[in-house]
Design a protein around this motif. Structure first.
Motif, PDB file in Angstrom:
ATOM      1  N   SER A   1      13.149  39.644  26.023  1.00 34.47           N
ATOM      2  CA  SER A   1      12.667  38.725  27.049  1.00 34.47           C
ATOM      3  C   SER A   1      11.276  38.223  26.690  1.00 34.47           C
ATOM      4  O   SER A   1      10.433  38.965  26.186  1.00 34.47           O
ATOM      5  CB  SER A   1      12.641  39.420  28.410  1.00 34.47           C
ATOM      6  OG  SER A   1      12.087  38.564  29.381  1.00 34.47           O
TER       7      SER A   1
ATOM      8  N   GLN B   1       9.248  37.202  28.911  1.00 37.51           N
ATOM      9  CA  GLN B   1       8.387  37.494  30.049  1.00 37.51           C
ATOM     10  C   GLN B   1       7.618  38.784  29.810  1.00 37.51           C
ATOM     11  O   GLN B   1       8.163  39.766  29.305  1.00 37.51           O
ATOM     12  CB  GLN B   1       9.229  37.608  31.320  1.00 37.51           C
ATOM     13  CG  GLN B   1       8.396  37.801  32.589  1.00 37.51           C
ATOM     14  CD  GLN B   1       9.261  37.893  33.820  1.00 37.51           C
ATOM     15  OE1 GLN B   1      10.488  37.858  33.722  1.00 37.51           O
ATOM     16  NE2 GLN B   1       8.637  38.008  34.983  1.00 37.51           N
TER      17      GLN B   1
ATOM     18  N   ALA C   1       5.843  42.303  30.302  1.00 33.83           N
ATOM     19  CA  ALA C   1       6.239  43.489  31.073  1.00 33.83           C
ATOM     20  C   ALA C   1       5.194  43.877  32.102  1.00 33.83           C
ATOM     21  O   ALA C   1       5.420  44.791  32.898  1.00 33.83           O
ATOM     22  CB  ALA C   1       6.495  44.667  30.126  1.00 33.83           C
TER      23      ALA C   1
ATOM     24  N   SER D   1       3.047  43.145  35.392  1.00 29.35           N
ATOM     25  CA  SER D   1       2.971  42.357  36.614  1.00 29.35           C
ATOM     26  C   SER D   1       1.522  42.349  37.072  1.00 29.35           C
ATOM     27  O   SER D   1       1.086  43.218  37.841  1.00 29.35           O
ATOM     28  CB  SER D   1       3.893  42.943  37.693  1.00 29.35           C
ATOM     29  OG  SER D   1       5.236  42.956  37.262  1.00 29.35           O
TER      30      SER D   1
ATOM     31  N   VAL E   1      11.159  52.203  32.327  1.00 32.28           N
ATOM     32  CA  VAL E   1      10.694  51.832  33.657  1.00 32.28           C
ATOM     33  C   VAL E   1       9.617  52.799  34.135  1.00 32.28           C
ATOM     34  O   VAL E   1       8.592  52.392  34.698  1.00 32.28           O
ATOM     35  CB  VAL E   1      11.876  51.794  34.646  1.00 32.28           C
ATOM     36  CG1 VAL E   1      11.377  51.597  36.079  1.00 32.28           C
ATOM     37  CG2 VAL E   1      12.843  50.688  34.279  1.00 32.28           C
TER      38      VAL E   1
ATOM     39  N   VAL F   1      16.608  47.567  31.846  1.00 27.07           N
ATOM     40  CA  VAL F   1      15.600  48.366  31.145  1.00 27.07           C
ATOM     41  C   VAL F   1      15.910  49.839  31.378  1.00 27.07           C
ATOM     42  O   VAL F   1      16.282  50.237  32.491  1.00 27.07           O
ATOM     43  CB  VAL F   1      14.182  48.025  31.632  1.00 27.07           C
ATOM     44  CG1 VAL F   1      13.140  48.863  30.901  1.00 27.07           C
ATOM     45  CG2 VAL F   1      13.894  46.548  31.430  1.00 27.07           C
TER      46      VAL F   1
ATOM     47  N   ARG G   1       6.397  52.031  32.305  1.00 24.11           N
ATOM     48  CA  ARG G   1       5.760  50.805  32.770  1.00 24.11           C
ATOM     49  C   ARG G   1       5.108  51.017  34.137  1.00 24.11           C
ATOM     50  O   ARG G   1       4.032  50.476  34.402  1.00 24.11           O
ATOM     51  CB  ARG G   1       6.786  49.675  32.836  1.00 24.11           C
ATOM     52  CG  ARG G   1       7.295  49.218  31.470  1.00 24.11           C
ATOM     53  CD  ARG G   1       8.235  48.040  31.615  1.00 24.11           C
ATOM     54  NE  ARG G   1       8.752  47.600  30.314  1.00 24.11           N
ATOM     55  CZ  ARG G   1       9.547  46.542  30.131  1.00 24.11           C
ATOM     56  NH1 ARG G   1       9.905  45.800  31.182  1.00 24.11           N
ATOM     57  NH2 ARG G   1       9.982  46.218  28.939  1.00 24.11           N
TER      58      ARG G   1
ATOM     59  N   ASP H   1      12.971  50.362  43.466  1.00 21.88           N
ATOM     60  CA  ASP H   1      14.262  50.137  42.825  1.00 21.88           C
ATOM     61  C   ASP H   1      15.406  50.711  43.652  1.00 21.88           C
ATOM     62  O   ASP H   1      16.518  50.161  43.665  1.00 21.88           O
ATOM     63  CB  ASP H   1      14.272  50.742  41.428  1.00 21.88           C
ATOM     64  CG  ASP H   1      13.315  50.012  40.495  1.00 21.88           C
ATOM     65  OD1 ASP H   1      12.958  48.863  40.793  1.00 21.88           O
ATOM     66  OD2 ASP H   1      12.920  50.614  39.466  1.00 21.88           O
TER      67      ASP H   1
ATOM     68  N   ARG I   1       5.312  45.397  42.069  1.00 21.58           N
ATOM     69  CA  ARG I   1       5.562  44.925  40.714  1.00 21.58           C
ATOM     70  C   ARG I   1       6.951  44.288  40.614  1.00 21.58           C
ATOM     71  O   ARG I   1       7.856  44.565  41.395  1.00 21.58           O
ATOM     72  CB  ARG I   1       5.406  46.072  39.714  1.00 21.58           C
ATOM     73  CG  ARG I   1       6.256  47.309  39.953  1.00 21.58           C
ATOM     74  CD  ARG I   1       7.595  47.235  39.285  1.00 21.58           C
ATOM     75  NE  ARG I   1       8.307  48.520  39.386  1.00 21.58           N
ATOM     76  CZ  ARG I   1       9.585  48.649  39.134  1.00 21.58           C
ATOM     77  NH1 ARG I   1      10.316  47.591  38.814  1.00 21.58           N
ATOM     78  NH2 ARG I   1      10.169  49.829  39.222  1.00 21.58           N
ATOM     79  N   THR I   2       7.109  43.430  39.600  1.00 16.09           N
ATOM     80  CA  THR I   2       8.369  42.740  39.382  1.00 16.09           C
ATOM     81  C   THR I   2       9.440  43.716  38.921  1.00 16.09           C
ATOM     82  O   THR I   2       9.189  44.577  38.070  1.00 16.09           O
ATOM     83  CB  THR I   2       8.183  41.644  38.322  1.00 16.09           C
ATOM     84  OG1 THR I   2       7.146  40.762  38.747  1.00 16.09           O
ATOM     85  CG2 THR I   2       9.463  40.859  38.132  1.00 16.09           C
ATOM     86  N   ARG I   3      10.644  43.580  39.489  1.00 18.26           N
ATOM     87  CA  ARG I   3      11.739  44.486  39.136  1.00 18.26           C
ATOM     88  C   ARG I   3      12.266  44.129  37.754  1.00 18.26           C
ATOM     89  O   ARG I   3      12.516  42.972  37.439  1.00 18.26           O
ATOM     90  CB  ARG I   3      12.862  44.396  40.163  1.00 18.26           C
ATOM     91  CG  ARG I   3      13.993  45.390  39.925  1.00 18.26           C
ATOM     92  CD  ARG I   3      14.960  45.384  41.100  1.00 18.26           C
ATOM     93  NE  ARG I   3      16.016  46.358  40.908  1.00 18.26           N
ATOM     94  CZ  ARG I   3      17.203  46.077  40.394  1.00 18.26           C
ATOM     95  NH1 ARG I   3      17.488  44.820  40.047  1.00 18.26           N
ATOM     96  NH2 ARG I   3      18.119  47.015  40.242  1.00 18.26           N
ATOM     97  N   TRP I   4      12.401  45.166  36.939  1.00 16.90           N
ATOM     98  CA  TRP I   4      12.916  44.978  35.589  1.00 16.90           C
ATOM     99  C   TRP I   4      14.411  45.248  35.578  1.00 16.90           C
ATOM    100  O   TRP I   4      14.869  46.310  36.033  1.00 16.90           O
ATOM    101  CB  TRP I   4      12.208  45.902  34.597  1.00 16.90           C
ATOM    102  CG  TRP I   4      10.723  45.657  34.546  1.00 16.90           C
ATOM    103  CD1 TRP I   4      10.108  44.535  34.106  1.00 16.90           C
ATOM    104  CD2 TRP I   4       9.701  46.554  34.966  1.00 16.90           C
ATOM    105  NE1 TRP I   4       8.746  44.668  34.223  1.00 16.90           N
ATOM    106  CE2 TRP I   4       8.466  45.912  34.750  1.00 16.90           C
ATOM    107  CE3 TRP I   4       9.689  47.839  35.504  1.00 16.90           C
ATOM    108  CZ2 TRP I   4       7.251  46.492  35.042  1.00 16.90           C
ATOM    109  CZ3 TRP I   4       8.492  48.421  35.802  1.00 16.90           C
ATOM    110  CH2 TRP I   4       7.280  47.754  35.578  1.00 16.90           C
TER     111      TRP I   4
END
Length: 300
Positions: free
Chosen positions: A15, A17, A19, A21, A102, A97, A105, A293, A91-94
């Protein structure tokens, strides 16, 4: 015979993007910094309530330093926990991954939030310290300027204004015995010169750390000639005055040593508090990320 080629696993494209956020990191850092500031103000209020300018009142310096360090640990614990938790939840959900990645991160996001909050707090404290030092430098400059003007005006003026602590000790050398001089009788001629010379002798002894025996003998003779007391009594006055000087120097050294130990204890415990804060922030972010999550509804 037909040969069927086995499919070659193709790695998923990475990706583009990031990692990280950063929005969540800055949000958690802002929360941690704000909570730290609020608790710092609260701790300052409690500290000012505990100390006292009066002797034998309030907490001791060592107790105050340990209490301040413990409060710093509490501040780091609470602020870092809140900041890390906010970072993990925002934070943005991955997707796609591995759970280990996770977890890494999330802990990294909590640590970054702690780093940003610590930098913000350091900038705030440094600005406060610069203002305090600037005020202290101005005050010290005023004191030094006043001391220079007092010195140029002469030893007698300094004593009259009460700004000459060493002069008080010298004055005790020339005190008459039990109203030997009537109130209306003027001081003997040359008394001011004798006092000025004695003050210079004492100042030289304080600067060098020890007064030579020749200066002690001469000072005793000077006191005896101006006060009319026996030389033995004059020597006792000189020795008592020097003992008072040594006592003051010892007390000053003890106070400085106590301040050094208190500062050392505060710095060491402050470092421990920062380490605890970094750990708490990372753990709180990992826990908050896991809860986030789990709260995401599954799509069918």
């Amino acid at each position: 015979m037909t040969v069927i080629a086995s499919p070659v696993p193709v790695a998923a494209p990475e990706s583009s993007q990031s990692a990280i956020s950063w929005g969540a990191v800055f949000a958690g850092a802002a929360v941690a910094a704000a909570v730290s500031l609020a608790m710092f103000v609260l701790g300052s209020g409690l500290g000012f309530a505990a100390v006292s300018p009066w002797a034998n009142a309030g907490v001791a310096a060592g107790t105050f330093a340990i209490s301040a360090a413990i409060w710093l640990v509490i501040v780091q614990w609470v602020a870092s926990a809140l900041g890390g938790y906010i970072t993990g939840r925002l934070r943005t959900r991955w997707v796609g991954v591995h759970t280990d990645e996770v977890f890494f991160r999330d802990t990294a996001h909590g640590f970054l939030a702690w780093c940003v909050a610590t930098i913000i707090a350091a900038l705030f404290l440094s600005s406060v310290a610069v203002g305090t030092v600037s005020t202290g430098v101005k005050a010290a400059g005023s004191i030094i300027s006043g001391a220079a003007q007092t010195a140029s005006a002469g030893v007698g003026a300094a004593s009259a204004n009460g700004a000459d602590p060493a002069g008080y000790l010298v004055d005790t050398l020339f005190r008459p015995i039990a109203d030997q001089l009537p109130p209306a009788q003027p001081a003997p001629a040359g008394a001011a010169d004798a006092r000025g010379e004695a003050l210079r002798i004492v100042a030289s002894g304080i600067a060098s750390g020890e007064m030579p025996d020749a200066d002690k003998t001469y000072l005793a003779q000077l006191v005896a000639s101006r006060t009319g007391i026996p030389v033995a009594d004059a020597e006792k006055r000189v020795n008592d005055m020097l003992a008072a000087v040594e006592t003051a120097k010892t007390q000053a050294k003890e106070a400085a040593d106590a301040a050094r130990k208190a500062a050392s204890t505060t710095m060491l415990l402050g470092f421990l508090a920062l380490v605890i804060g970094a750990f708490i922030s990372a753990v709180a972010a990992a826990l908050a990320g896991k809860l986030r999550d789990e709260d995401v509804p599954s799509t069918t």
